[in-house]
Scaffold this motif. Sequence first.
Motif, mmCIF file in Angstrom:
data_model
loop_
_atom_site.group_PDB
_atom_site.id
_atom_site.type_symbol
_atom_site.label_atom_id
_atom_site.label_comp_id
_atom_site.label_asym_id
_atom_site.label_seq_id
_atom_site.Cartn_x
_atom_site.Cartn_y
_atom_site.Cartn_z
ATOM 1 N N LEU A 1 2.448 -52.350 86.047
ATOM 2 C CA LEU A 1 3.203 -51.100 85.948
ATOM 3 C C LEU A 1 2.263 -49.931 85.669
ATOM 4 O O LEU A 1 2.359 -48.868 86.303
ATOM 5 C CB LEU A 1 4.265 -51.212 84.857
ATOM 6 C CG LEU A 1 5.165 -50.002 84.649
ATOM 7 C CD1 LEU A 1 5.969 -49.719 85.905
ATOM 8 C CD2 LEU A 1 6.098 -50.233 83.474
ATOM 9 N N VAL A 2 1.341 -50.112 84.751
ATOM 10 C CA VAL A 2 0.376 -49.062 84.413
ATOM 11 C C VAL A 2 -0.503 -48.738 85.616
ATOM 12 O O VAL A 2 -0.787 -47.565 85.896
ATOM 13 C CB VAL A 2 -0.482 -49.469 83.192
ATOM 14 C CG1 VAL A 2 -1.662 -48.524 83.002
ATOM 15 C CG2 VAL A 2 0.381 -49.506 81.937
ATOM 16 N N GLN A 3 -0.915 -49.755 86.361
ATOM 17 C CA GLN A 3 -1.715 -49.520 87.569
ATOM 18 C C GLN A 3 -0.922 -48.694 88.578
ATOM 19 O O GLN A 3 -1.453 -47.775 89.203
ATOM 20 C CB GLN A 3 -2.136 -50.839 88.211
ATOM 21 C CG GLN A 3 -3.217 -51.570 87.459
ATOM 22 C CD GLN A 3 -3.546 -52.925 88.084
ATOM 23 O OE1 GLN A 3 -2.809 -53.427 88.926
ATOM 24 N NE2 GLN A 3 -4.642 -53.515 87.653
ATOM 25 N N GLY A 4 0.346 -49.015 88.739
ATOM 26 C CA GLY A 4 1.195 -48.271 89.661
ATOM 27 C C GLY A 4 1.348 -46.822 89.242
ATOM 28 O O GLY A 4 1.306 -45.914 90.074
ATOM 29 N N LYS B 1 -2.117 -39.688 93.303
ATOM 30 C CA LYS B 1 -1.503 -39.054 94.472
ATOM 31 C C LYS B 1 -0.977 -37.665 94.120
ATOM 32 O O LYS B 1 -1.116 -36.723 94.906
ATOM 33 C CB LYS B 1 -0.367 -39.919 95.012
ATOM 34 C CG LYS B 1 -0.842 -41.198 95.670
ATOM 35 C CD LYS B 1 0.338 -42.039 96.133
ATOM 36 C CE LYS B 1 -0.121 -43.347 96.743
ATOM 37 N NZ LYS B 1 1.016 -44.187 97.162
ATOM 38 N N ILE B 2 -0.370 -37.538 92.959
ATOM 39 C CA ILE B 2 0.153 -36.239 92.522
ATOM 40 C C ILE B 2 -0.988 -35.246 92.342
ATOM 41 O O ILE B 2 -0.910 -34.100 92.801
ATOM 42 C CB ILE B 2 0.969 -36.373 91.221
ATOM 43 C CG1 ILE B 2 2.276 -37.137 91.500
ATOM 44 C CG2 ILE B 2 1.262 -35.009 90.602
ATOM 45 C CD1 ILE B 2 3.029 -37.555 90.261
ATOM 46 N N ILE B 3 -2.059 -35.661 91.691
ATOM 47 C CA ILE B 3 -3.207 -34.786 91.459
ATOM 48 C C ILE B 3 -3.814 -34.346 92.785
ATOM 49 O O ILE B 3 -4.133 -33.166 92.984
ATOM 50 C CB ILE B 3 -4.252 -35.478 90.557
ATOM 51 C CG1 ILE B 3 -3.700 -35.595 89.136
ATOM 52 C CG2 ILE B 3 -5.585 -34.718 90.564
ATOM 53 C CD1 ILE B 3 -4.497 -36.505 88.237
ATOM 54 N N TYR B 4 -3.946 -35.266 93.730
ATOM 55 C CA TYR B 4 -4.491 -34.929 95.042
ATOM 56 C C TYR B 4 -3.594 -33.901 95.741
ATOM 57 O O TYR B 4 -4.086 -32.912 96.303
ATOM 58 C CB TYR B 4 -4.639 -36.188 95.900
ATOM 59 C CG TYR B 4 -5.140 -35.901 97.290
ATOM 60 C CD1 TYR B 4 -6.491 -35.658 97.523
ATOM 61 C CD2 TYR B 4 -4.270 -35.865 98.369
ATOM 62 C CE1 TYR B 4 -6.958 -35.382 98.798
ATOM 63 C CE2 TYR B 4 -4.731 -35.581 99.647
ATOM 64 C CZ TYR B 4 -6.064 -35.354 99.856
ATOM 65 O OH TYR B 4 -6.519 -35.069 101.116
#
Length: 52
Positions: free
Chosen positions: A14-17, A24-27
Motif C-alpha cells: 500500500l505504501v509503495q502504491g 505521478k502527482i509531482i510530475y
Amino acid sequence: MDEAKDQVESGSLLVQGVGTTFEKIIYAVQELANDIQAVAAAAKETSSQYRM
C-alpha cells in the motif's frame, strides 16, 4: 504470526502504491508549472510587442 506478516506485506504494498501515486502527482504538477511559465513568457512577449 502469519497474519502479522501478511498485514505488514499488505501495508508495505500500500505504501509503495501511495509513493508511486505521489510521484505521478509531482510530475504532473511540475509539467503544469512548466506550461504556466511558457504561457506567461508568451503573454509577456506578446504584450511587449504591442507597447512598441
